[in-house]
Scaffold this motif. Structure first.
Motif, PDB file in Angstrom:
ATOM      1  N   ILE A  78     -10.729  16.602   2.617  1.00  0.00           N
ATOM      2  CA  ILE A  78     -10.886  15.210   2.185  1.00  0.00           C
ATOM      3  C   ILE A  78      -9.780  14.352   2.783  1.00  0.00           C
ATOM      4  CG2 ILE A  78     -11.021  13.664   0.213  1.00  0.00           C
ATOM      5  CD1 ILE A  78     -11.794  16.113  -1.479  1.00  0.00           C
ATOM      6  N   LEU A  79     -10.166  13.224   3.400  1.00  0.00           N
ATOM      7  CA  LEU A  79      -9.193  12.276   3.917  1.00  0.00           C
ATOM      8  C   LEU A  79      -9.545  10.886   3.417  1.00  0.00           C
ATOM      9  CD1 LEU A  79      -9.798  14.476   6.506  1.00  0.00           C
ATOM     10  CD2 LEU A  79      -7.730  13.295   7.246  1.00  0.00           C
ATOM     11  N   SER A  80      -8.686  10.340   2.576  1.00  0.00           N
ATOM     12  CA  SER A  80      -8.869   8.978   2.082  1.00  0.00           C
ATOM     13  C   SER A  80      -8.150   8.032   3.031  1.00  0.00           C
ATOM     14  CB  SER A  80      -8.296   8.851   0.667  1.00  0.00           C
ATOM     15  OG  SER A  80      -8.426   7.531   0.192  1.00  0.00           O
ATOM     16  N   VAL A  81      -8.915   7.207   3.738  1.00  0.00           N
ATOM     17  CA  VAL A  81      -8.336   6.322   4.754  1.00  0.00           C
ATOM     18  C   VAL A  81      -8.737   4.877   4.457  1.00  0.00           C
ATOM     19  CG1 VAL A  81      -8.262   8.106   6.514  1.00  0.00           C
ATOM     20  CG2 VAL A  81     -10.313   6.713   6.292  1.00  0.00           C
ATOM     21  N   SER A  82      -8.185   3.962   5.245  1.00  0.00           N
ATOM     22  CA  SER A  82      -8.435   2.543   4.979  1.00  0.00           C
ATOM     23  C   SER A  82      -9.077   1.801   6.138  1.00  0.00           C
ATOM     24  CB  SER A  82      -7.118   1.849   4.603  1.00  0.00           C
ATOM     25  OG  SER A  82      -6.183   1.974   5.673  1.00  0.00           O
ATOM     26  N   SER A  83      -9.183   2.445   7.309  1.00  0.00           N
ATOM     27  CA  SER A  83      -9.711   1.722   8.462  1.00  0.00           C
ATOM     28  C   SER A  83     -10.364   2.695   9.435  1.00  0.00           C
ATOM     29  CB  SER A  83      -8.578   0.977   9.175  1.00  0.00           C
ATOM     30  OG  SER A  83      -7.704   1.903   9.802  1.00  0.00           O
ATOM     31  N   PRO A  84     -11.205   2.186  10.334  1.00  0.00           N
ATOM     32  CA  PRO A  84     -11.817   3.068  11.335  1.00  0.00           C
ATOM     33  C   PRO A  84     -10.797   3.682  12.276  1.00  0.00           C
ATOM     34  CG  PRO A  84     -12.290   0.749  11.800  1.00  0.00           C
ATOM     35  CD  PRO A  84     -11.698   0.795  10.436  1.00  0.00           C
ATOM     36  N   GLU A  85      -9.664   2.986  12.494  1.00  0.00           N
ATOM     37  CA  GLU A  85      -8.621   3.555  13.358  1.00  0.00           C
ATOM     38  C   GLU A  85      -8.047   4.831  12.732  1.00  0.00           C
ATOM     39  OE1 GLU A  85      -8.569  -0.905  14.089  1.00  0.00           O
ATOM     40  OE2 GLU A  85      -8.687   0.437  12.360  1.00  0.00           O
TER      41      GLU A  85
END
Length: 586
Positions: A119-126
């Motif tokens: 699981i990776l909680s991210v904030s942007s497509p980058e």
């Protein structure tokens, strides 16, 4: 500074700190930004991650894991999980407070647990590009990808547009890469997907199919109230209710593992306390199937492992009934007894799993030396129980384990084939016949599988038994033949099948009743004609001297009376058995 660390993806990497930045690269690879797949990071797998990203990731996910302990499964959460298993790119929309993120993270945790996703909680497509590893199972989560309040955030939209090709190539029909977005309903309705030219599968929590039901809302409300109440309890509050249940019983069956130890610390003597149904907290946990609660209770005190409830069922029996293999594994580590019988029905865990159709539990128990030949009440073995309950796959599994079980008898000499015919289990009957089940083995009363097939009225079962050379004229201890039973029930199709196999039409019961006599008594004219064609005697009576004509007259079957008189049945016999002033109908 250089050290070894483990990335979120589970790979070992070398980490160096340069000007406040952690540079991660896998062993044997050169450093540098990876461009991806199909031109994006195709060859190099080094990534540069800000120094605080890994720590924030882990803290955020740990916080959500703790909340997830109290997650309430709903139809919508099941639907989201099912959808994301077959699609790589999903967006969940709903109003504030509808549980968008909770459902997204529940899906992530389920895939992490069952299928090994990271699981990776991210904030942007980058962030996705930076952390993406093509050969690793990864699930990315992004809440509010372009903000909570507006769809006119051109900077955010441009960032997604820049990565459009990468996103499509990464998450379209890829089993190893998943992306779940969540956003508010009005953001989605404002054309969010159209602005980005994306085509994620949409799960709308306001739609008719996914909207929470009244019952689900009530359950969430009561759960919230219960959690608040339980968390505020003190030692003096941990008393029993009218059913002798304690708060520890409640938190155990609900699966609140974080509260179990707290309640135990407040009052240690309640760990093995039984309610009015003699259920311990461990027993309740096995009903609800929360593994973490079970592990916690056993670690505190495993003495309740063999404590049975009022029906003499243990936690191991309950787990077998529930088809909960993970709980069975835990209980066996603490020396649960596989072949223990309860005192009421004399059944083992295997037999109870066969009764409830718990295929996975049966499979597991067979690998743990569960005895398939142990008898329960009336001598029923596991295979008899599975046959009577219509569990074809379990019957096949048992026979694969021990093919000699196919003709095992219970205390009434009933074989699995007999039991299946008796219970009208057509598919199981066919399978047992194919595997050479004894087609002519009778029970203690002399009834055969064919007799039972005729009694339940299944012409397919009767036909298949006859195809496998079932004896057509075997009589039970009271003299009932298969043909007699078919005539008694008025089953014309089965009568024809039996007559085609040369069933004897004049076999009588102990009381002298023939198939023709009982057919006349019941008014089955068509069957009477079929029997007569095969040589039935129209004047043969029972031991009370009743012949077909007076019996048909007594039962007021006018068509049968007319039929018999036209064939020359003895009218004087009728006159002798009725009032002399009565006359036959014409």
């Amino acid at each position: 500074m250089s050290r070894e660390c483990t990335l979120l993806t589970g790979f070992s990497s070398t980490t160096r700190q340069v000007d406040g930045i952690f540079i991660h690269s896998l062993p044997g690879e050169q450093m540098g930004m990876r461009p991806g797949i199909d031109g994006f990071n195709k060859n190099k797998i080094t990534r540069i991650i800000p120094s605080n990203l890994l720590g924030l990731q882990e803290k955020e996910i740990m916080k959500l894991r703790k909340r997830h302990h109290h997650f309430e499964i709903t139809y919508a959460s099941k639907a989201v999980l099912k959808t994301v298993k077959t699609h790589g790119f999903l967006i969940i929309s709903g109003p504030p407070g509808s549980g968008k993120s909770a459902k997204a993270y529940n899906t992530a945790f389920m895939l992490e647990q069952k299928e090994g996703f990271t699981i990776l909680s991210v904030s942007s497509p980058e962030d996705i590009r930076t952390n993406f590893l093509p050969e690793t199972k990864q699930l990315f989560l992004i809440d509010d990808p372009i903000g909570k309040y507006t769809v006119d955030n051109l900077i955010c939209i441009q960032r997604w547009t820049n990565e459009e090709t990468f996103i499509k190539q990464t998450f379209t029909d890829r089993s190893n890469s998943k992306l779940i977005l969540t956003c508010r309903s009005y953001i989605y309705k404002s054309g969010f997907s159209h602005k980005l030219s994306f085509s994620p599968v949409h799960c709308d929590l306001l739609s008719h199919n996914l909207k929470m039901t009244v019952v689900e809302r009530a359950n969430l409300y009561h759960r919230s109230k219960l959690l608040t109440f339980l968390e505020r309890l003190k030692a003096g509050d941990l008393t029993c209710d009218q059913n002798d249940s304690t708060p520890l019983h409640v938190v155990s069956i609900k699966g609140y593992d974080d509260l179990v130890y707290k309640r135990f610390q407040l009052k240690t003597n309640q760990i093995n306390l039984q309610d009015k149904n003699k259920r311990t907290p461990l027993f309740m946990a096995c009903i609800g199937c929360p593994d973490k609660v079970i592990q916690t209770l056993l670690a505190i005190d495993s003495s309740s492992l063999h404590v049975a409830n009022i029906e003499d069922l243990t936690p191991f029996d309950v787990a077998s009934i529930n088809d909960d293999v993970s709980t069975l594994i835990i209980l066996l580590k603490y020396d649960a007894k596989v072949n223990r019988k309860d005192k009421q029905m004399k059944r083992t865990a295997l037999q109870r799993a066969c009764d409830s159709g718990s295929y996975n539990a049966v499979t597991f128990l067979l690998t743990k030396n569960a005895d398939v030949k142990l008898k329960g009440t009336n001598g029923l073995k596991a295979i008899h129980i599975a046959c009577s309950k219509r569990h074809l796959e379990i019957v096949e599994l048992l026979l694969k384990h021990d093919k000699n079980m196919i003709n095992e008898c219970d205390d009434d000499s009933r074989t699995p084939l007999f039991t299946s015919c008796e219970s009208n289990q057509q598919n199981i009957v066919f399978m047992l016949l194919k595997n050479k089940g004894n087609v002519n083995k009778t029970n203690v009363k002399g009834a055969s599988p064919l007799y039972k097939g005729c009694k339940i009225g299944n012409e397919n079962i009767v036909g298949k038994l006859l195809d496998y050379s079932a004896k057509v004229n075997v009589q039970s201890e009271n003299g009932f033949s298969p043909l007699y039973i078919a005539c008694l029930n008025g089953n014309t199709k089965i009568v024809k099948l039996l007559l085609h196999k040369s069933a004897e039409v004049n076999l009588s019961t102990e009381q002298g009743w023939t198939p023709f006599l009982i057919s006349c008594s019941k008014g089955y004219l068509e069957i009477c004609k079929l029997l007569l064609e095969r040589g039935a005697n129209i004047n043969t009576g029972n031991k009370s001297s009743y012949t077909p004509l007076p019996i048909a007259f007594r039962e007021k079957h006018k068509l049968i009376v007319r039929f018999l008189t036209e064939l020359g049945a003895n009218v004087n016999e009728v006159n002798r058995k009725r009032s002399r002033h009565c006359t036959l109908p014409v």
